[in-house]
Design an enzyme around this catalytic site. Structure first.
Site: not given
Length: 252
Positions: A19, A56, A146, A149, A190
């Protein structure tokens, strides 16, 4: 219609793949001057239409130094796209303290760092669009495995609304994009992780991801980038503080 971001200065994090790369390339195609960043500079190879730099976003000192260098050389950003993130696989029972801290640091605090570092110059210029990458299926709907997340991506929406509310009268807009399951290197990672965890074949795991999509297919990074262009552009000048789903109907 081309040139929707003509003359605007944009910075994109995690632009090395998926993305983030699609957004950086689409911004450039629409006329923006783009600074594409990633933790590993080699991931940015081949992005000839943009300026590339290693960054970073987990280091406050690195982000602050980079923001000063960018502002000194180019001036205030018009667009800040925060894309860096990590998908942890598992429930609360599989989430260690280290998993929790890493996920929140990369998925949420990195946005705090970049916004805090670049916002002062944006305020001085009286304009700016901040776009934060959240998640449609994890922050809005909720999905199994998840846990942390989903928690981080829900926090991104709260962060987005707070920034939007604080600076709504100062020319700053802040919105979140909430993608569904998107074809990307992260998605393939994933698939491998689930296959290893469950012992199922990769093809079966991948098909299970597709089967849960109401449209019967996965999304593309380019479809997410198209929404990012709109939110970055003056066409979205009356839109701020909102989560915008591009999820193929998963949250219905």
């Amino acid at each position: 219609m081309a040139g929707r971001l003509q003359g605007k200065l944009a910075l994109v994090t995690a632009a090395g793949q998926g993305i983030g790369r699609a957004i950086a390339e689409r911004f450039a195609a629409e006329g923006a001057r783009v600074i594409a960043t990633d933790a590993a500079i080699d991931k940015l190879a081949g992005m000839d239409a943009v300026k590339t730099a290693a960054l970073d976003v987990r280091s406050t000192d690195a982000v602050n130094a980079f923001a000063k260098a960018v502002t000194d050389e180019f001036g205030a950003l018009d667009i800040l796209a925060n894309v860096a993130g990590y998908v942890h696989q598992g429930t609360v029972l599989e989430c260690t303290e280290k998993d929790w801290d890493f996920s929140f640091d990369l998925n949420v605090k990195s946005m705090h760092r970049t916004i805090k570092a670049f916002l002062p110059a944006m305020l001085d210029s009286g304009r700016g669009s901040i776009i934060n990458m959240s998640s449609g299926v994890s922050s809005i709907k909720g999905l199994p495995n998840r846990y942390v997340y989903g928690a981080t991506k829900a926090a991104v929406i709260g962060l987005t609304k707070a920034v939007a509310a604080d600076f709504i009268t100062k020319g700053i807009r802040c919105n979140a994009i909430c993608p569904g399951t998107i074809v990307s290197p992260s998605f393939e990672d994933r698939v491998v992780a689930v296959a290893q965890q469950t012992g199922k074949p990769l093809a079966e795991v991948r098909q299970n991801f597709v089967a849960r999509q109401p449209m019967g297919r996965l999304g593309t990074a380019q479809e997410v980038a198209a929404l990012a262009v709109f939110l970055a552009s003056d066409e979205a000048s009356y839109i701020t503080g909102q989560p915008h789903l591009v999820d193929g109907g998963m949250a219905i």
